[in-house]
Every structure is written in C-alpha cells, then in structure tokens.
Motif scaffolding. Structure first.
Motif, PDB file in Angstrom:
ATOM      1  N   VAL A  94       0.824  -1.112  -0.035  1.00 15.33           N
ATOM      2  CA  VAL A  94      -0.055   0.041  -0.048  1.00 15.33           C
ATOM      3  C   VAL A  94       0.811   1.241  -0.004  1.00 15.33           C
ATOM      4  O   VAL A  94       0.417   2.218  -0.514  1.00 15.33           O
ATOM      5  N   ASP A  95       2.181   1.249   0.323  1.00 11.89           N
ATOM      6  CA  ASP A  95       2.826   2.487   0.219  1.00 11.89           C
ATOM      7  C   ASP A  95       3.335   2.718  -1.039  1.00 11.89           C
ATOM      8  O   ASP A  95       4.006   3.753  -1.308  1.00 11.89           O
ATOM      9  N   ASN A 149      -4.975   0.478  -0.450  1.00 10.11           N
ATOM     10  CA  ASN A 149      -5.583   0.272   0.742  1.00 10.11           C
ATOM     11  C   ASN A 149      -6.981  -0.377   1.144  1.00 10.11           C
ATOM     12  O   ASN A 149      -7.744   0.026   0.162  1.00 10.11           O
ATOM     13  N   THR A 150      -7.029  -0.996   1.973  1.00 11.59           N
ATOM     14  CA  THR A 150      -8.127  -1.798   2.635  1.00 11.59           C
ATOM     15  C   THR A 150      -8.554  -2.993   1.335  1.00 11.59           C
ATOM     16  O   THR A 150      -9.265  -3.732   1.723  1.00 11.59           O
ATOM     17  N   LEU A 151      -7.581  -3.162   0.422  1.00 12.06           N
ATOM     18  CA  LEU A 151      -8.096  -4.319  -0.364  1.00 12.06           C
ATOM     19  C   LEU A 151      -7.658  -5.654  -0.130  1.00 12.06           C
ATOM     20  O   LEU A 151      -7.670  -6.669  -0.708  1.00 12.06           O
ATOM     21  N   GLY A 152      -6.613  -5.556   0.765  1.00 11.99           N
ATOM     22  CA  GLY A 152      -6.089  -6.916   1.453  1.00 11.99           C
ATOM     23  C   GLY A 152      -5.071  -7.794   0.558  1.00 11.99           C
ATOM     24  O   GLY A 152      -5.097  -8.945   0.684  1.00 11.99           O
ATOM     25  N   ILE A 153      -4.518  -7.051  -0.412  1.00 13.36           N
ATOM     26  CA  ILE A 153      -3.512  -7.585  -1.230  1.00 13.36           C
ATOM     27  C   ILE A 153      -2.349  -6.843  -1.461  1.00 13.36           C
ATOM     28  O   ILE A 153      -2.513  -5.538  -1.393  1.00 13.36           O
ATOM     29  N   SER A 154      -1.302  -7.763  -1.907  1.00 13.51           N
ATOM     30  CA  SER A 154       0.150  -7.023  -2.363  1.00 13.51           C
ATOM     31  C   SER A 154       0.922  -7.908  -3.083  1.00 13.51           C
ATOM     32  O   SER A 154       0.548  -9.112  -3.441  1.00 13.51           O
ATOM     33  N   LEU A 155       1.890  -7.441  -3.716  1.00 14.10           N
ATOM     34  CA  LEU A 155       2.579  -8.121  -4.697  1.00 14.10           C
ATOM     35  C   LEU A 155       4.024  -7.997  -4.606  1.00 14.10           C
ATOM     36  O   LEU A 155       4.650  -6.970  -3.900  1.00 14.10           O
ATOM     37  N   ARG A 210       1.086 -11.644   8.359  1.00 13.69           N
ATOM     38  CA  ARG A 210      -0.549 -11.234   8.085  1.00 13.69           C
ATOM     39  C   ARG A 210      -0.920 -11.763   6.725  1.00 13.69           C
ATOM     40  O   ARG A 210      -1.956 -11.293   6.223  1.00 13.69           O
ATOM     41  N   ALA A 211      -0.086 -12.767   6.134  1.00 15.55           N
ATOM     42  CA  ALA A 211      -0.667 -12.863   4.892  1.00 15.55           C
ATOM     43  C   ALA A 211      -0.067 -14.387   4.415  1.00 15.55           C
ATOM     44  O   ALA A 211       0.970 -14.714   4.800  1.00 15.55           O
ATOM     45  N   THR A 212      -1.051 -15.048   3.684  1.00 13.23           N
ATOM     46  CA  THR A 212      -0.687 -16.147   3.101  1.00 13.23           C
ATOM     47  C   THR A 212       0.037 -15.717   1.514  1.00 13.23           C
ATOM     48  O   THR A 212      -0.301 -14.643   0.898  1.00 13.23           O
ATOM     49  N   GLU A 213       1.161 -16.455   1.092  1.00 13.51           N
ATOM     50  CA  GLU A 213       1.774 -16.031  -0.150  1.00 13.51           C
ATOM     51  C   GLU A 213       1.572 -17.083  -1.273  1.00 13.51           C
ATOM     52  O   GLU A 213       1.862 -18.422  -0.983  1.00 13.51           O
ATOM     53  N   ILE A 214       1.389 -16.727  -2.478  1.00 13.93           N
ATOM     54  CA  ILE A 214       1.522 -17.647  -3.664  1.00 13.93           C
ATOM     55  C   ILE A 214       2.351 -17.180  -4.609  1.00 13.93           C
ATOM     56  O   ILE A 214       2.409 -16.032  -4.848  1.00 13.93           O
ATOM     57  N   LEU A 215       3.567 -18.226  -4.829  1.00  8.90           N
ATOM     58  CA  LEU A 215       4.691 -17.753  -5.561  1.00  8.90           C
ATOM     59  C   LEU A 215       4.259 -18.309  -7.063  1.00  8.90           C
ATOM     60  O   LEU A 215       3.992 -19.693  -7.090  1.00  8.90           O
ATOM     61  N   VAL A 216       4.765 -17.850  -8.150  1.00 12.19           N
ATOM     62  CA  VAL A 216       5.156 -18.289  -9.561  1.00 12.19           C
ATOM     63  C   VAL A 216       6.415 -17.823  -9.835  1.00 12.19           C
ATOM     64  O   VAL A 216       6.954 -16.717 -10.178  1.00 12.19           O
ATOM     65  N   VAL A 217       7.268 -18.917 -10.388  1.00  8.66           N
ATOM     66  CA  VAL A 217       8.509 -18.791 -11.012  1.00  8.66           C
ATOM     67  C   VAL A 217       8.363 -18.454 -12.463  1.00  8.66           C
ATOM     68  O   VAL A 217       7.686 -19.101 -13.150  1.00  8.66           O
ATOM     69  N   LEU A 275       0.498 -11.544  -2.145  1.00 13.30           N
ATOM     70  CA  LEU A 275       0.233 -11.655  -0.875  1.00 13.30           C
ATOM     71  C   LEU A 275      -1.160 -11.293  -0.168  1.00 13.30           C
ATOM     72  O   LEU A 275      -1.557 -10.380  -0.897  1.00 13.30           O
ATOM     73  N   SER A 276      -1.883 -12.163   0.467  1.00 17.74           N
ATOM     74  CA  SER A 276      -3.172 -11.499   1.085  1.00 17.74           C
ATOM     75  C   SER A 276      -3.127 -10.681   2.036  1.00 17.74           C
ATOM     76  O   SER A 276      -4.015 -10.825   3.032  1.00 17.74           O
ATOM     77  N   SER A 277      -2.472  -9.682   2.107  1.00 17.70           N
ATOM     78  CA  SER A 277      -2.441  -8.445   2.888  1.00 17.70           C
ATOM     79  C   SER A 277      -1.941  -7.228   2.060  1.00 17.70           C
ATOM     80  O   SER A 277      -1.024  -7.493   1.524  1.00 17.70           O
ATOM     81  N   GLN A 278      -2.632  -6.036   2.529  1.00 19.32           N
ATOM     82  CA  GLN A 278      -2.119  -4.890   1.854  1.00 19.32           C
ATOM     83  C   GLN A 278      -0.440  -4.345   2.536  1.00 19.32           C
ATOM     84  O   GLN A 278       0.316  -3.803   2.255  1.00 19.32           O
ATOM     85  N   ASN A 279      -0.289  -5.247   3.569  1.00 13.25           N
ATOM     86  CA  ASN A 279       0.725  -4.941   4.662  1.00 13.25           C
ATOM     87  C   ASN A 279       0.975  -6.311   5.249  1.00 13.25           C
ATOM     88  O   ASN A 279       0.915  -6.548   6.548  1.00 13.25           O
ATOM     89  N   PRO A 280       1.612  -7.333   4.639  1.00 14.03           N
ATOM     90  CA  PRO A 280       1.838  -8.486   5.032  1.00 14.03           C
ATOM     91  C   PRO A 280       2.937  -8.712   6.162  1.00 14.03           C
ATOM     92  O   PRO A 280       2.725  -9.584   7.022  1.00 14.03           O
ATOM     93  N   GLY A 281       3.897  -7.736   6.213  1.00 12.73           N
ATOM     94  CA  GLY A 281       4.745  -8.125   7.294  1.00 12.73           C
ATOM     95  C   GLY A 281       5.760  -8.957   6.871  1.00 12.73           C
ATOM     96  O   GLY A 281       5.658  -9.742   6.146  1.00 12.73           O
TER      97      GLY A 281
END
Length: 221
Positions: free
Chosen positions: A83-84, A90-96, A115-122, A174-180
């Motif tokens: 989100v930064d 913001n509030t959408l619950g995803i990041s990359l 704060r997030a599950t991660e799905i990875l593609v090579v 990642l399933s958070s806008q701020n997964p940490g």
C-alpha cells in the motif's frame, strides 16, 4: 414441541451472532490503546482520499520488469509492492512482490509473513522452496521451474533457494496490503536490544561464544 423449536431457533440465532462477531485481521504488529485521540492513528495506517480526486495513477506502478540488485550477503532481493507503493491497495487486502535470485545459491532466507498467505510463481530459473508447519514440525519442499506455482500458508516459516547456475525470478501475491516479514535469523540474532545470549545458547544448544559471534554478525545486517 413448539417451545423446543423456539429454544432451538434462539440457540442458533445466538450462535450465528457470535460467529459473525470477530476482530478484523490486523494490519500492523500492535495497536496500543490510548484514552484520547490526540495522538491516535488509524489501524490501517492510512487516511482515505476523496474519491472525486482519485486518479488512475493511484492504482498503478511501473518498474517490476527491472532486475533488482542481488550482490548482497544472501544473494537475493525482494521488491515489495504494498500500500505504500500503490495507494489504491488500501483496504483491498492484497500486495505483490518481485523476487530476484543470484545464481548458485541465491537465497530468500527462512522467514514468515505474520499477516498473509503467499502464492509464488516462478518465471525464470529453478527454485527449491519449502515451508515448515507448526508443532509437530513437518517440512514441505518442492523444486519449481518456470510456470510452477507454490503456496506458503499464513504465518509459517518458508524460504526460496536458487539451485541453478543462472539467475532466477519469481513473483508472489500476498493476502494483505501490509503482510509484514520476520526473517528468522535477523529476528533472533539481530534485534535491538539483543536477546540475552544465555537464552539463545540454551535454546539453540550452542556455547555463548558462538551466539555472541552470530549476534555481532546480524546486528549489522
């Protein structure tokens, strides 16, 4: 019988009311309560922009096609788009994230996203990836090639390791806008102030000299 049905419906209503009442997922490590709002911040850390002033650029970013520097100690670099970087998240619950790995052992060290599950593609190269479950600890690993996908469940320790002689590139959702992120070695041996060496020596079955050496190494990480 009617009284029984009424009591059963009442019990279900109460159960559903409890089921629908829960705390939202946290978007930061902690939120200390204060008695008045003068020094308060929003839990998601952001104010909301007037929708009438929103532009397409609030939902876009460029540059993820550019390889990141991997000449560091671990041979990898993670370019996080949260989100930064894209205010519209913001509030959408995803990041990359884009992950770049140096040849011959580039490593994204064992870490967790609290704060997030991660799905990875090579998309380039060959990665050995895995995660460890909570107690009892079980390791799941797989070698991934371009086009392969792997999921790392929320909060579990995981890693990615380049086992090829060429660069590797992957993208992660990642399933958070701020997964940490908590990098295990840095968190254990490099916090400020440091953890008492006696604690770490006993936990890792090491002598204090080895622990203090690791603390000096990771204090500058």
């Amino acid at each position: 019988m009617k009284a029984f049905h009424f009591l059963a419906l009442l019990a279900l209503a109460v159960a559903f009311s409890f089921a629908s009442a829960f705390d939202p997922s946290p978007l930061q490590d902690f939120c200390v309560a204060i008695p008045e709002p003068k020094n308060a911040v929003f839990v998601n850390g952001k104010f909301c922009k007037n929708p009438n002033l929103t532009v397409a650029g609030d939902f876009s970013i460029s540059g993820l096609n550019i390889p990141a520097f991997t000449g560091n100690r671990v041979g990898s670099n993670v370019t996080l788009v949260n989100v930064d970087k894209i205010p519209g998240l913001n509030t959408l619950g995803i990041s990359l994230a884009r992950l770049d790995f140096a040849p011959n052992g580039g490593l994204n060290p064992p870490h967790t996203h609290p704060r997030a599950t991660e799905i990875l593609v090579v998309v380039e190269g060959t990665l050995y990836v895995g995660f460890v479950t909570s107690n009892p600890n079980r390791l799941f690993t797989k070698v991934l090639y371009p086009g392969d996908v792997f999921v790392f469940p929320i909060g579990l320790i995981h890693f990615q390791f380049n086992i090829a002689k060429t660069n590797a590139v992957a993208f992660a959702g990642l399933s958070s806008q701020n997964p940490g992120v908590i990098t295990i070695a840095n968190a254990v041996f490099g916090p400020n102030p440091p953890i008492n060496p006696d604690v770490l020596a006993k936990a890792f079955q090491l002598d204090n000299y080895a622990v203090e050496k690791l603390q000096k190494l990771f204090a500058n990480a």
